[in-house]
Design a protein around this motif. Structure first.
Motif, PDB file in Angstrom:
ATOM      1  N   THR A 259       0.822  -1.213   0.000  1.00 22.18           N
ATOM      2  CA  THR A 259       0.000   0.000   0.000  1.00 22.18           C
ATOM      3  C   THR A 259       0.859   1.267   0.000  1.00 22.18           C
ATOM      4  OG1 THR A 259      -0.237  -0.057   2.427  1.00 22.18           O
ATOM      5  CG2 THR A 259      -1.944  -1.136   1.108  1.00 22.18           C
TER       6      THR A 259
ATOM      7  N   SER B 162     -15.198  -2.312   0.571  1.00 20.35           N
ATOM      8  CA  SER B 162     -13.753  -2.526   0.470  1.00 20.35           C
ATOM      9  C   SER B 162     -12.978  -1.724   1.513  1.00 20.35           C
ATOM     10  CB  SER B 162     -13.266  -2.133  -0.922  1.00 20.35           C
ATOM     11  OG  SER B 162     -13.426  -0.744  -1.145  1.00 20.35           O
ATOM     12  N   MET B 163     -13.674  -0.869   2.263  1.00 17.91           N
ATOM     13  CA  MET B 163     -13.044  -0.034   3.281  1.00 17.91           C
ATOM     14  C   MET B 163     -13.330  -0.536   4.699  1.00 17.91           C
ATOM     15  SD  MET B 163     -14.487   3.552   1.740  1.00 17.91           S
ATOM     16  CE  MET B 163     -14.715   3.777  -0.046  1.00 17.91           C
TER      17      MET B 163
ATOM     18  N   ARG C  37      -5.125  -2.348   3.070  1.00 21.64           N
ATOM     19  CA  ARG C  37      -5.905  -2.127   1.843  1.00 21.64           C
ATOM     20  C   ARG C  37      -7.203  -1.400   2.148  1.00 21.64           C
ATOM     21  NH1 ARG C  37      -5.064  -8.320  -0.092  1.00 21.64           N
ATOM     22  NH2 ARG C  37      -2.818  -8.184  -0.549  1.00 21.64           N
ATOM     23  N   ASN C  38      -7.812  -1.687   3.308  1.00 25.34           N
ATOM     24  CA  ASN C  38      -9.018  -0.943   3.707  1.00 25.34           C
ATOM     25  C   ASN C  38      -8.721   0.551   3.781  1.00 25.34           C
ATOM     26  OD1 ASN C  38      -9.980  -3.543   6.062  1.00 25.34           O
ATOM     27  ND2 ASN C  38     -10.751  -3.212   3.991  1.00 25.34           N
TER      28      ASN C  38
ATOM     29  N   TYR D 158      -6.241   2.177   2.327  1.00 23.48           N
ATOM     30  CA  TYR D 158      -5.945   2.680   0.979  1.00 23.48           C
ATOM     31  C   TYR D 158      -7.244   2.878   0.191  1.00 23.48           C
ATOM     32  CZ  TYR D 158      -4.600   2.909  -3.871  1.00 23.48           C
ATOM     33  OH  TYR D 158      -4.483   3.315  -5.181  1.00 23.48           O
ATOM     34  N   ASN D 159      -8.128   1.897   0.243  1.00 26.02           N
ATOM     35  CA  ASN D 159      -9.389   2.003  -0.503  1.00 26.02           C
ATOM     36  C   ASN D 159     -10.212   3.200  -0.050  1.00 26.02           C
ATOM     37  OD1 ASN D 159      -8.770  -0.321  -1.960  1.00 26.02           O
ATOM     38  ND2 ASN D 159      -9.855  -1.675  -0.552  1.00 26.02           N
TER      39      ASN D 159
ATOM     40  N   SER E 184      -8.143   6.550  -1.226  1.00 28.86           N
ATOM     41  CA  SER E 184      -8.045   6.642  -2.692  1.00 28.86           C
ATOM     42  C   SER E 184      -9.395   6.929  -3.334  1.00 28.86           C
ATOM     43  CB  SER E 184      -7.451   5.354  -3.274  1.00 28.86           C
ATOM     44  OG  SER E 184      -8.299   4.238  -3.029  1.00 28.86           O
ATOM     45  N   ALA E 185     -10.491   6.536  -2.659  1.00 26.08           N
ATOM     46  CA  ALA E 185     -11.831   6.811  -3.195  1.00 26.08           C
ATOM     47  C   ALA E 185     -12.134   8.302  -3.225  1.00 26.08           C
ATOM     48  CB  ALA E 185     -12.888   6.085  -2.364  1.00 26.08           C
TER      49      ALA E 185
END
Length: 376
Positions: A22, A127-128, A331-332, A334-335, A338-339
């Motif tokens: 990430t 995804s978060m 990743r949560n 990052y998601n 990034s959203a």
């Protein structure tokens, strides 16, 4: 934008809030990354890997200095963030209900606290959702912990010396953790049954090949709370469920409890009297032990024995799979950011009227602003 990745101070916390994977992704978006030295060691990520990914690595003061956002797994005390500039974001699992004074301290320090466990359970936020990603691993690990404590095999085995019967496994609470526990126990060959106060979970249980155990005679009770969580039930339902569970639990070899209600102590599902009806050598794993426990007598951080039954109360169960738990948690985060990323400013813009932003934001401009806290 500079993002700081903090090393966890809690000795029980093995996870890290960003991985080399990430870090690379954030740098590709235009961010500058700074990782506190040793942050990833307990999850299997060396400082050298973060440097290779393009991040700076240093002590906490250097990492926090001029950071626009700080990532963590568990919320640090506000005093530990003294070098942070005003209006910097702190993003992580901040335990807002359990650490309300700490949230107030974030506000007083001018820190914008964003609690990832308050992520709304809506489609675009899946995804978060750190609760789902971490609970999934916890449900899997709970079955492995039960297998390690259970003195027998899980699957039925037919041998020349005779047949070994399959273990009977009962899962109480069919959220993300419970569903994964059912699937894992089934893969290991156990006979699995499950129960929940939410009527909608019956089909999910059956779809995984397990037997649903439900109160059928009490009408008009769905047990569905806000955001898909369970809610407390009526006295009539609780009595009927206790009678049903008592007769069922006495026949089980493994019981896994997963029931939680946000902002409240974990509901009591298994009494000492019910434990006494189980066969010696049986195992109970209480995944809610850190929130007060579903099982009477369960002790956080210990494996105890009562009436010949082992009661497993490990803390931070997802953290017992530190590498995978960190990867999913990172990743949560990052998601999430990034959203909302703006390509021109190379930074996320979090609209105050957005449902997701409203859900996770605890503090802003020196004030506690989250309705779930201000209403209590």
């Amino acid at each position: 934008m500079k993002i700081a990745v903090l090393k966890e101070r809690d000795p029980l916390e093995t996870r890290v809030s960003a991985t080399p994977e990430t870090v690379k992704k954030f740098i590709a978006l235009g961010a500058t990354m700074a990782v506190e030295s040793g942050a990833g060691e307990t999850a299997g990520f060396a400082d050298a890997e973060y440097r290779e990914a393009g991040s700076d690595v240093g002590d906490r003061e250097a990492v926090i200095a001029d950071a626009d956002a700080m990532f963590c797994v568990r919320g640090p005390d506000a005093a530990e963030l003294a070098p942070a500039k005003k209006d910097a974001w702190l993003i992580g699992a901040l335990d807002p209900f359990g650490q309300r004074e700490r949230v107030d301290a974030y506000a007083a320090a001018g820190i914008g606290a964003l609690a990832m466990e308050f992520m709304p359970r809506i489609t675009r936020a899946q995804s978060m959702d750190i609760l789902s990603s971490q609970s999934n691993l916890a449900g899997y690990k709970a079955v492995l912990d039960a297998a390690a404590e259970y003195g027998r095999a899980f699957p039925m085995m037919m041998t020349a010396a005779g047949t070994v019967s399959a273990a009977r496994c009962f899962v109480m609470g069919v959220g993300v953790a419970g569903l994964q526990a059912i699937a894992t126990a089934r893969r290991l060959g156990a006979q699995v049954s499950a129960t929940d106060v939410r009527a909608a979970t019956k089909e999910q249980i059956e779809s995984l090949g397990a037997k649903p155990i439900f109160v059928e005679e009490v009408e008009g009770i769905e047990g569905e709370g806000t955001g898909g969580y369970a809610t407390e039930m009526s006295e009539e339902y609780q009595k009927a469920q206790a009678e049903l569970v008592s007769s069922h639990i006495a026949k089980q070899d493994i019981v896994i409890t997963t029931a939680l209600i946000p902002g409240r102590p974990a509901p009591r599902l298994i009494s000492d009297a019910q434990i006494a009806t189980m066969k010696p050598g049986s195992v109970i794993v209480d995944l809610a032990v850190e929130q007060g426990g579903n099982v009477e007598g369960a002790v956080a951080g210990e494996v105890i024995k009562k009436h010949g039954v082992k009661i497993v109360g490990h803390r931070n169960v997802a953290g017992r799979l530190a590498a995978d738990a960190s990867a999913l948690y990172a990743r949560n985060l990052y998601n999430f950011l990034s959203a909302f990323w703006d390509e021109e400013t190379k930074a996320p813009i979090l609209p105050e009227d957005d449902e997701i932003v409203q859900g996770v934001t605890l503090t802003r401009d020196g004030n506690v602003v989250n309705e779930r806290l201000t209403a209590s």
